[in-house]
Design a protein around this motif. Sequence first.
Motif, short mmCIF file in Angstrom:
data_model
loop_
_atom_site.label_atom_id
_atom_site.label_comp_id
_atom_site.label_asym_id
_atom_site.label_seq_id
_atom_site.Cartn_x
_atom_site.Cartn_y
_atom_site.Cartn_z
N LEU A 4 -11.17 -7.35 6.20
CA LEU A 4 -9.99 -7.66 5.39
C LEU A 4 -8.88 -6.64 5.61
O LEU A 4 -7.71 -6.99 5.70
CB LEU A 4 -10.36 -7.72 3.90
N TYR A 5 -9.26 -5.38 5.70
CA TYR A 5 -8.28 -4.32 5.97
C TYR A 5 -7.55 -4.57 7.28
O TYR A 5 -6.32 -4.51 7.34
CB TYR A 5 -8.98 -2.95 6.00
N LEU A 6 -8.30 -4.87 8.33
CA LEU A 6 -7.69 -5.11 9.64
C LEU A 6 -6.75 -6.33 9.61
O LEU A 6 -5.66 -6.29 10.18
CB LEU A 6 -8.76 -5.29 10.71
N LEU A 25 2.13 -0.97 1.83
CA LEU A 25 0.96 -0.54 1.06
C LEU A 25 -0.12 -1.62 0.92
O LEU A 25 -1.22 -1.33 0.44
CB LEU A 25 1.39 -0.04 -0.31
N LEU A 26 0.16 -2.84 1.32
CA LEU A 26 -0.82 -3.93 1.19
C LEU A 26 -2.17 -3.62 1.85
O LEU A 26 -3.21 -3.97 1.29
CB LEU A 26 -0.25 -5.24 1.73
N PRO A 27 -2.22 -2.99 3.03
CA PRO A 27 -3.53 -2.71 3.64
C PRO A 27 -4.42 -1.78 2.81
O PRO A 27 -5.62 -1.70 3.03
CB PRO A 27 -3.17 -2.06 4.98
N VAL A 28 -3.82 -1.10 1.85
CA VAL A 28 -4.61 -0.20 1.00
C VAL A 28 -5.50 -1.01 0.05
O VAL A 28 -6.58 -0.56 -0.33
CB VAL A 28 -3.68 0.74 0.21
N LEU A 29 -5.08 -2.21 -0.32
CA LEU A 29 -5.85 -3.00 -1.28
C LEU A 29 -7.28 -3.29 -0.83
O LEU A 29 -8.22 -3.10 -1.61
CB LEU A 29 -5.11 -4.30 -1.61
#
Length: 125
Positions: free
Chosen positions: A16-18, A43-47
């Motif tokens: 999901l991060y990738l 900042l979305l990839p931090v979620l």
Amino acid sequence: MKKFRYPLELGVSLVLYLIVLILSLNYLKRDQIDYTVQIIVTLLPVLPCLLTIVSVVRLITRLDELQRQIQLYALAFAFTATAFASFSYGFLENIGFPQLSMFVIWPVMATLWGVGVAIGVWRYR
């Protein structure tokens, strides 16, 4: 199935991060994006990383007492050794060493966590 729960949870969070990282980086290539939207998209990839935190904490809660002790030792070692290394290098930057990105901290800490686990396992063998 319990044996594969942690790798599955961690794997899903990393995938999901990738996906979110690739989508956000592609979106940020557009011209004239509002600054607030840039911050949010950046900042979305931090979620998905929050899922990683949940999976690691769940793993620790499923461990027996000795394994928890080893993980505590490893995390304490990684935390303090990373602090020592980052402060030391920060002082070296004052005399001209190249500045490092904050992205360096996590791989250092993760590596030292692994070293700490290896030391703990060896210690309690």
